[in-house]
Design a protein around this motif. Structure first.
Motif: not given
Length: 300
Positions: A51-78
């Protein structure tokens, strides 16, 4: 380096790069890599908090990561197009091989798709990178908040670096395409994995079943083409659960999340497109019905 061209649907494609291990034993990692590794380990520790702000931050952060376009993640792998790396490429020190499922993507389209992925988002990433950098000074007042770190500042840092990596990953891909340095390979292994994902209802069934034969692959590919000819504009080629199987088969566990994220985003986009088309058709039918009613009344 191996590139994977992964068509998510008949219209959208994910690119993923398996990077060669650049770290030499005993050599010091670049500062950027050390910062990323430190951030990743810290994030993992916060995720384990109950619990705590660290846990809440990672939950919201992971949801935000999933919204970043997959095209961006793909190009970042290069790997980014640094001057040193481009020189190594021009000197023939780095090789690039691109694997793609030939049953679901015509060989003649592969160079076209690679060039489009390399160039079409460069302007967007450049603009967003500078926007993120410009907003950073405005987050300075958040440093006075006790205990909690300056989250807006770190978020903008992450987004600026993410756009930088996508921008220069795209430039490296553009460079090797202009030099005609990418060797493309029609992968039968990918054909089998794609076909299994379309034939079977779940990961468990796919694991227990034998690999599809050539006839089955061709039949599934014909079915997909038949759906397009029947008027279906876009057909999904990958299932979310199939990402893990593909990643395992190529011994690239980090590829799993990239495929799952891309499939989820494409599924959502296709659903919105279908809903918009249905709504437009409904409005058109209503308009025609109203027009017919008015004509009937006028004739009476």
């Amino acid at each position: 380096m191996r590139l994977f061209l992964l068509p998510i649907s008949t219209r959208r494609t994910l690119i993923y790069c398996e990077r060669a291990r650049e770290a030499v034993q005993g050599a010091q990692q670049p500062i950027s890599e050390r910062v990323i590794n430190k951030a990743a380990s810290t994030w993992a520790q916060w995720e384990k908090a109950e619990r705590g702000w660290q846990k809440r931050l990672t939950v919201y952060g992971n949801q935000l990561f999933m919204r970043i376009p997959y095209e961006e993640w793909g190009l970042k792998s290069i790997p980014p197009a640094t001057r040193k790396r481009l020189q190594e490429i021009d000197q023939g020190k780095l090789d690039f091989h691109c694997l793609y499922p030939g049953a679901f993507m015509k060989p003649s389209r592969v160079p076209e798709v690679l060039k489009a992925l390399a160039t079409e988002r460069q302007g967007y990433h450049k603009r967003k990178m500078w926007t993120s950098l410009a907003w950073m000074p405005l987050t300075i007042p958040f440093t006075v908040v006790p205990i909690i770190p300056n989250i807006p500042f770190f978020y903008l840092c992450f987004r600026a670096y993410s756009h930088f990596r996508a921008l220069y990953g795209g430039r490296l891909l553009e460079h090797i395409m202009e030099k005609n340095l990418v060797k493309t390979t029609d992968s039968q292994q990918m054909d089998q994995l794609y076909t299994a994902g379309l034939l079977h209802p779940s990961r468990e069934v796919s694991r227990e079943s034998a690999r599809p034969a050539k006839d089955a692959i061709q039949e599934v590919a014909r079915t997909v083409q038949g759906q397009i000819k029947e008027g279906k504009k876009e057909v999904l080629l990958l299932q979310r659960w199939n990402g893990k199987i593909i990643a395992e088969d190529f011994h690239l566990p980090e590829m799993e999340i990239e495929i799952e994220r891309a499939v989820e985003q494409v599924e959502t986009a296709m659903k919105k497109t279908d809903e918009a088309a249905a709504q437009a058709k409904s409005e058109l039918d209503d308009s025609r019905s109203q027009h017919t009613t008015k004509v009937d009344k006028a004739e009476r």
